[in-house]
Design a protein around this motif. Sequence first.
Motif, PDB file in Angstrom:
ATOM      1  N   LEU A 126       0.822  -1.217   0.000  1.00 44.45           N
ATOM      2  CA  LEU A 126       0.000   0.000   0.000  1.00 44.45           C
ATOM      3  C   LEU A 126       0.859   1.272   0.000  1.00 44.45           C
ATOM      4  N   GLY A 127       1.953   1.261   0.730  1.00 47.69           N
ATOM      5  CA  GLY A 127       2.871   2.394   0.728  1.00 47.69           C
ATOM      6  C   GLY A 127       2.363   3.620   1.465  1.00 47.69           C
ATOM      7  N   TRP A 128       1.539   3.397   2.469  1.00 48.45           N
ATOM      8  CA  TRP A 128       0.964   4.551   3.177  1.00 48.45           C
ATOM      9  C   TRP A 128       1.993   5.286   4.032  1.00 48.45           C
ATOM     10  N   VAL A 129       2.996   4.562   4.519  1.00 45.80           N
ATOM     11  CA  VAL A 129       4.008   5.194   5.366  1.00 45.80           C
ATOM     12  C   VAL A 129       4.788   6.235   4.576  1.00 45.80           C
ATOM     13  N   MET A 130       5.191   5.883   3.356  1.00 43.20           N
ATOM     14  CA  MET A 130       5.927   6.819   2.518  1.00 43.20           C
ATOM     15  C   MET A 130       5.062   8.013   2.155  1.00 43.20           C
ATOM     16  N   ASP A 131       3.809   7.724   1.849  1.00 42.56           N
ATOM     17  CA  ASP A 131       2.891   8.813   1.491  1.00 42.56           C
ATOM     18  C   ASP A 131       2.769   9.829   2.625  1.00 42.56           C
ATOM     19  N   HIS A 132       2.657   9.332   3.851  1.00 41.42           N
ATOM     20  CA  HIS A 132       2.527  10.219   5.006  1.00 41.42           C
ATOM     21  C   HIS A 132       3.815  10.999   5.252  1.00 41.42           C
ATOM     22  N   SER A 133       4.945  10.339   5.031  1.00 40.00           N
ATOM     23  CA  SER A 133       6.230  11.010   5.247  1.00 40.00           C
ATOM     24  C   SER A 133       6.392  12.164   4.256  1.00 40.00           C
ATOM     25  N   GLN A 134       6.020  11.937   3.029  1.00 32.82           N
ATOM     26  CA  GLN A 134       6.120  12.993   2.015  1.00 32.82           C
ATOM     27  C   GLN A 134       5.208  14.162   2.359  1.00 32.82           C
ATOM     28  N   LEU A 135       3.985  13.845   2.830  1.00 33.88           N
ATOM     29  CA  LEU A 135       3.036  14.915   3.177  1.00 33.88           C
ATOM     30  C   LEU A 135       3.530  15.702   4.390  1.00 33.88           C
ATOM     31  N   ARG A 136       4.127  15.009   5.352  1.00 32.90           N
ATOM     32  CA  ARG A 136       4.673  15.695   6.534  1.00 32.90           C
ATOM     33  C   ARG A 136       5.803  16.637   6.119  1.00 32.90           C
ATOM     34  N   PHE A 137       6.640  16.169   5.196  1.00 37.29           N
ATOM     35  CA  PHE A 137       7.741  17.017   4.730  1.00 37.29           C
ATOM     36  C   PHE A 137       7.198  18.213   3.958  1.00 37.29           C
ATOM     37  N   GLN A 138       6.164  17.935   3.157  1.00 38.27           N
ATOM     38  CA  GLN A 138       5.555  19.010   2.363  1.00 38.27           C
ATOM     39  C   GLN A 138       4.935  20.074   3.246  1.00 38.27           C
ATOM     40  N   LEU A 139       4.230  19.634   4.313  1.00 38.28           N
ATOM     41  CA  LEU A 139       3.567  20.581   5.221  1.00 38.28           C
ATOM     42  C   LEU A 139       4.501  21.085   6.315  1.00 38.28           C
ATOM     43  N   LYS A 140       5.668  20.410   6.434  1.00 35.25           N
ATOM     44  CA  LYS A 140       6.615  20.723   7.520  1.00 35.25           C
ATOM     45  C   LYS A 140       5.908  20.681   8.876  1.00 35.25           C
ATOM     46  N   SER A 141       5.133  19.605   9.058  1.00 36.02           N
ATOM     47  CA  SER A 141       4.349  19.451  10.281  1.00 36.02           C
ATOM     48  C   SER A 141       4.117  17.975  10.556  1.00 36.02           C
ATOM     49  N   ASN A 142       4.027  17.620  11.830  1.00 36.67           N
ATOM     50  CA  ASN A 142       3.651  16.262  12.229  1.00 36.67           C
ATOM     51  C   ASN A 142       2.144  16.061  12.186  1.00 36.67           C
ATOM     52  N   VAL A 143       1.401  17.155  11.991  1.00 36.15           N
ATOM     53  CA  VAL A 143      -0.063  17.103  11.984  1.00 36.15           C
ATOM     54  C   VAL A 143      -0.551  17.065  10.550  1.00 36.15           C
ATOM     55  N   LEU A 144      -1.272  15.983  10.200  1.00 36.00           N
ATOM     56  CA  LEU A 144      -1.755  15.806   8.825  1.00 36.00           C
ATOM     57  C   LEU A 144      -3.274  15.931   8.771  1.00 36.00           C
ATOM     58  N   PRO A 145      -3.798  16.853   7.958  1.00 39.92           N
ATOM     59  CA  PRO A 145      -5.251  16.922   7.750  1.00 39.92           C
ATOM     60  C   PRO A 145      -5.717  15.647   7.056  1.00 39.92           C
ATOM     61  N   ILE A 146      -6.768  15.061   7.527  1.00 41.38           N
ATOM     62  CA  ILE A 146      -7.177  13.748   7.026  1.00 41.38           C
ATOM     63  C   ILE A 146      -7.597  13.790   5.562  1.00 41.38           C
ATOM     64  N   GLY A 147      -8.119  14.962   5.116  1.00 45.42           N
ATOM     65  CA  GLY A 147      -8.534  15.067   3.717  1.00 45.42           C
ATOM     66  C   GLY A 147      -7.379  15.089   2.744  1.00 45.42           C
ATOM     67  N   MET A 148      -6.174  15.376   3.210  1.00 45.86           N
ATOM     68  CA  MET A 148      -4.996  15.434   2.346  1.00 45.86           C
ATOM     69  C   MET A 148      -4.288  14.095   2.232  1.00 45.86           C
ATOM     70  N   ILE A 149      -4.730  13.106   3.007  1.00 45.14           N
ATOM     71  CA  ILE A 149      -4.088  11.789   2.980  1.00 45.14           C
ATOM     72  C   ILE A 149      -4.610  10.998   1.777  1.00 45.14           C
ATOM     73  N   ASN A 150      -3.696  10.564   0.916  1.00 48.14           N
ATOM     74  CA  ASN A 150      -4.083   9.817  -0.284  1.00 48.14           C
ATOM     75  C   ASN A 150      -4.021   8.313  -0.077  1.00 48.14           C
ATOM     76  N   LYS A 151      -3.238   7.883   0.885  1.00 46.15           N
ATOM     77  CA  LYS A 151      -3.141   6.459   1.169  1.00 46.15           C
ATOM     78  C   LYS A 151      -3.272   6.254   2.667  1.00 46.15           C
ATOM     79  N   GLY A 152      -4.177   5.368   3.022  1.00 45.94           N
ATOM     80  CA  GLY A 152      -4.401   5.118   4.445  1.00 45.94           C
ATOM     81  C   GLY A 152      -4.699   3.668   4.712  1.00 45.94           C
TER      82      GLY A 152
END
Length: 812
Positions: free
Chosen positions: A709-735
């Motif tokens: 599924l690759g959800w861990v990588m997806d979340h890591s990229q989004l965290r880097f993009q947002l520069k935050s540990n907090v991820l809005p659930i609507g922005m998550i593409n893989k869960g």
Amino acid sequence: MGKKTGNEKEKEDKEAFEPLSLESKAPGTVVLLLSSQEEDILVKASEAIHKFAEKGEENKVVLLGLGALEPLCKLIDHSNKVIRRNALMALGIMATNGEVSDALKEEDVIPLLLQKLAPEEDVVVHEFATLCLASLAVDFTCRVQINTNDGMPPLIKLLSSPDPDVAKNSLEIIFNLVQDVESLEVLHELGGIPPLLELLKSDFPVIQHLALQTFQRVTTDLETRKTFREELGFERFLDLLDNMDFNDLHAEVLQTVSNCLGDIETLQLIHNNGGLTRLMEFLFAPSSPEIQCIAIKCITRAAQSSESCNVFHEQMMEKVLVELLSAADDNVKASACQAIAAMSFHPCSKDRFRELEGIPIVVQLLHSESSALREAATQALSSLTHSNKANALAVYEAGGHEILIQLLSESSSITVASSAATLSNMAEQENIKSSILSLESIQALVEPLKSTDTQVLISSALCVAQLACGNTEREKFHKAGGLEPLVNLLHSNDKEVLKHACLAVYACAGDTSCAVKMCRLGALEILQEINQSANRRSSFSELAMTNLLNSNLPVKYSRMGRLSANDIITSGFFDAGQACVGQPFLTLEELIRQPLNQQRAIIVFNIPNEDAVDLAEDRKTSPTESEICSMKKGRITPKKKKEKDKPDEDVLPEKSPIPFGDVSVHMLIKEAKDCVYQLTDEREQYAALARLVSEVMGGAVPREKLHELGWVMDHSQLRFQLKSNVLPIGMINKGTYCHRALLFKCLVDTIGKSCTLVRGDYNRAWNEILLFKVDSEHPRFSVPCRYIVDLMHQPGALLPIDSPVAQQYQTI
């Protein structure tokens, strides 16, 4: 035998010591003579010491300094009767001085003194032995010694001594002894009551007063009161009250009567003998205010019994007490308030005080300059308004609530406790509660919550529970700093304090910001510990914890791992993972401020404001990375769709929980509504919603390909993009399970459907729904069935809760 020769007689005369006639004016010399071996010298020296000590206090201290105490203590046991008596007289006189008495405690003299109380000793010995013991009996350790050496029996016998000094001294010793409970029982068992009663007939006022003071003490014991009654003690006391020649004794007589009126048998006895009428006469007699106060105290003591109160009610005692509220003396008015408080524990008296218009008078007494009177008045109002709405309304109509709020800052703990209790009683009526709240009462309760007095804590916590019923009041209480002392009360070992603190926590937890603050203060951990204790756990602590969690769903999900169908997720909810023992639960604001780390991401459900939605709809796409960064700073670069000519404005309102909105989740909510509302079958609605969640989070994933599924990588990229540990659930593409279950719960709650959210192990989470199906055996009836919603493998499938496939979905 032959006669002595002349030479022998001459030699004997030369060796003999001629008698010496000694006179001395130096006390030191005489003290030295107390160690002589000659009885004549000891007689004269001990007599001289006695006379010298009688002349004044300074002489007693001088003799102490010269070391007279030790030899005198030895001489009281001398074989010569005169020496023994003189030494005892000297010692008795000296012992009346405080310094000498303190020094005498160090000598082992009490057993010797008690021996001198034997019947064969003369009256003088009895007098000074008892005088010495009376000085020592003030000290607790000396009283223990007297009891250990069986001193009570001879002392009781000496109460009947024909010598008034002996009787007085013996009585004084007994008075000191009965300050200890053990001696009370001994006095009763040894028949000490009859001789004590006989001393009331003494010709000497000092003996009468001492006897009455002793009775005040001994009649606190139930068995002694019985004997007192059997020995016709009350009849004798009533005779004293009827005799104005003994008016100097009336105060002490009434004090003893007050002790005894707690027994219904005694009350009935006094009532039958006309004693109550006599007692009521003292309330208005032209006697001193002191006598009036003590007489009222008798009423107060008796009124604690419902039977006694009924007797008083028949005698119209309420009318008498209301009249006394207008007395000239503040102490009399205060005593009347205390009696009203006592009688108001009985409903019949409560109403009569109101009918006699006594309540407005008591309210006026709250303005008194006398702190004792204000204290008593608040006690009366607390009792009058307890479980009596009519009386509470009467206090309100008299303006009592205004001054009661002011009295919450008094130094008297009784005043504060009674004021808070009265306000609680009044606040049971909504119209009165509104008036109380308008006067900043909730803020005035903060300081009482910091008190060390148990009753203040109970009353103030109850008042908070009563008043903190709306978010406005809770917010005021929060801002005034009330939550911290309230949470501290949860540590109390007092069951009543803890109970009322839990009630107040339960009330305040109705507001989310208060619930979050109390969790930060450790309320949740304390309540968990309480609820695990067999001794401290109660329904109140369980309610407090439940409401605290229900108003703070992020904490509830983190701590409990489950949200019920009634726990409705709203914007600002976040999943910070399962709580670790001993680790504080951080707020979303604190989590946002943290630098990037390797821990699991925090998933937040945050519905954006209209500005961000307008922008996204205009683009028909999600914000770009640069726009996201602008949103995080609180601004967006493009102009608003509807007001393009205006300068840029802040995207989010001031109270937004995070500095950027989740535009994607807004679109998901809209799509979910469109998808679900066009379907009529509830089963199909949940299935369609499940397919939508699966689609936006990576689609269906076969069980054997979960690792792809690759959800861990997806979340890591989004965290880097947002520069935050907090991820809005609507922005998550893989869960995976936990992300899909959370999104499903968020969408279900937002569109008005119902489901649970349950956390499992190893990133597992699932949703349970409740559907009704037709009962095969009874087609006219439907039965409820629970299902787990598949969001991963066959999205939209509803798995019966107890089926193997459902069990497999919940575990690895």
